[in-house]
Scaffold this active site. Structure first.
Site, PDB file in Angstrom:
ATOM      1  N   ASP A   1      57.124  44.223  33.313  1.00 34.73           N
ATOM      2  CA  ASP A   1      57.188  43.469  33.562  1.00 34.73           C
ATOM      3  C   ASP A   1      56.002  42.732  33.429  1.00 34.73           C
ATOM      4  O   ASP A   1      55.113  42.988  33.946  1.00 34.73           O
ATOM      5  CB  ASP A   1      57.175  42.988  35.431  1.00 34.73           C
ATOM      6  CG  ASP A   1      58.183  43.852  36.222  1.00 34.73           C
ATOM      7  OD1 ASP A   1      58.054  44.926  36.977  1.00 34.73           O
ATOM      8  OD2 ASP A   1      59.165  42.649  35.844  1.00 34.73           O
TER       9      ASP A   1
ATOM     10  N   ASP B   1      66.142  41.569  40.726  1.00 31.16           N
ATOM     11  CA  ASP B   1      64.858  42.439  40.751  1.00 31.16           C
ATOM     12  C   ASP B   1      63.748  41.813  41.986  1.00 31.16           C
ATOM     13  O   ASP B   1      63.574  40.446  41.998  1.00 31.16           O
ATOM     14  CB  ASP B   1      64.206  42.010  39.423  1.00 31.16           C
ATOM     15  CG  ASP B   1      62.595  42.605  39.185  1.00 31.16           C
ATOM     16  OD1 ASP B   1      62.502  42.320  38.299  1.00 31.16           O
ATOM     17  OD2 ASP B   1      62.292  43.020  40.052  1.00 31.16           O
TER      18      ASP B   1
HETATM   19  C1  DX5 Z   1      58.404  40.305  40.143  1.00 35.72           C
HETATM   20  C2  DX5 Z   1      58.956  42.129  39.246  1.00 35.72           C
HETATM   21  C3  DX5 Z   1      58.954  42.918  41.421  1.00 35.72           C
HETATM   22  C4  DX5 Z   1      59.340  44.163  40.760  1.00 35.72           C
HETATM   23  C5  DX5 Z   1      59.744  44.624  41.253  1.00 35.72           C
HETATM   24  O1  DX5 Z   1      57.435  40.639  40.651  1.00 35.72           O
HETATM   25  O2  DX5 Z   1      59.673  41.736  38.996  1.00 35.72           O
HETATM   26  O3  DX5 Z   1      60.097  42.715  41.441  1.00 35.72           O
HETATM   27  O4  DX5 Z   1      59.826  44.183  38.985  1.00 35.72           O
HETATM   28  O5  DX5 Z   1      59.035  45.114  42.498  1.00 35.72           O
HETATM   29  P1  DX5 Z   1      59.623  46.099  43.323  1.00 35.72           P
HETATM   30  O6  DX5 Z   1      58.373  46.945  43.979  1.00 35.72           O
HETATM   31  O7  DX5 Z   1      60.299  45.026  44.988  1.00 35.72           O
HETATM   32  O8  DX5 Z   1      60.367  46.792  43.334  1.00 35.72           O
END
Ligand code: DX5
Length: 239
Positions: free
Chosen positions: A44, A190
């Protein structure tokens, strides 16, 4: 049933976000995720402007690249990705995910990713309609439908994205496009993907499922979490 790549059912893939990982041991964390059976690893990438958080530069990813063989994908949550595309490919990312909202010329940016030898993918935030990607399906191998507003892990899943996922699957299938590589187009989700939400996303048509917080919360460890999420997604996709 048609056997063209565009019409073939897409295999379920479980993809961790490393946001919840121990940043002091990222190389080991990547190795542990690979051992746990993940299909790829998502980085990310956040610049503090496109989203209110700051994370990984290419050097961090390059340092982790030798610790795992699975595909690295860079989720570019940045205001101006074009100048940095090459650096993330050189760091070892085989797929680059460009947000439709982050560039003026999305068609050109996706072509550039392919010219650099990486797999192009496009992401859309919750409020962005699927029409934003309808004219670039032939340039991508995947479309990421965000199921949270990006920036942080641990947010609540936005279930109202499920009709959007289904509409996107129909748009892709009706386009007949086999995507950039000619082997079809995946739909990734995601944000907020957990044991409780993965079934809805998979049933709607997502086949690549990113999980961060929920995966790391499995008391029985990463391998159990990957297997449980995969089992739930596969069951829902067949239902
Ligand atoms: C954007 C990021 C999150 C992360 C996964 O905020 O891309 O979505 O990848 O987050 P969670 O903890 O919700 O799986």
């Amino acid at each position: 049933m048609s056997t063209t790549p565009a019409a073939r059912p897409r295999p379920i893939e479980i993809v961790p976000s490393v946001l919840p990982a121990d940043f002091a041991r990222l190389g080991d964390e990547c190795a542990a995720l690979e051992t746990a059976g993940v299909d790829r690893i998502q980085w990310d990438v956040m610049d503090g402007v496109f989203v209110p958080n700051l994370t990984f530069g290419p050097d961090v990813i390059a340092a982790c690249r030798p610790h795992a063989k699975v595909m690295f994908e860079a989720h570019l949550m940045v205001v101006d990705p074009d100048p940095m595309l090459g650096a993330y490919v050189d760091a070892g990312c085989e797929m680059l995910i460009v947000h439709a909202e982050s560039v003026t010329h999305l068609h050109r940016s996706l072509n550039r990713v392919a010219e650099l030898g990486a797999k192009p993918a496009v992401a859309i935030n919750p409020s962005t309609p699927i029409d934003a990607v309808s004219h670039v399906l032939d340039l991508v191998d995947m479309v990421l439908v965000m199921t949270v507003n990006p920036g942080f892990g641990g947010q609540a899943y936005i279930a109202t994205m499920e009709p959007k996922i289904a509409a996107l699957r129909q748009l892709i299938d009706q386009s007949g496009s086999a995507g950039a590589s000619g082997s079809g187009i995946d739909i990734e989700v995601d944000g907020g993907i957990s044991a409780d939400t993965i079934g809805g996303a998979a049933a709607a048509g997502a086949n690549v499922l990113v999980s961060g917080s929920a995966l790391y919360r499995y008391a029985d460890g990463l391998a159990h979490g990957v297997a449980d999420l995969r089992c739930r997604a596969e069951a829902a996709s067949r239902a």
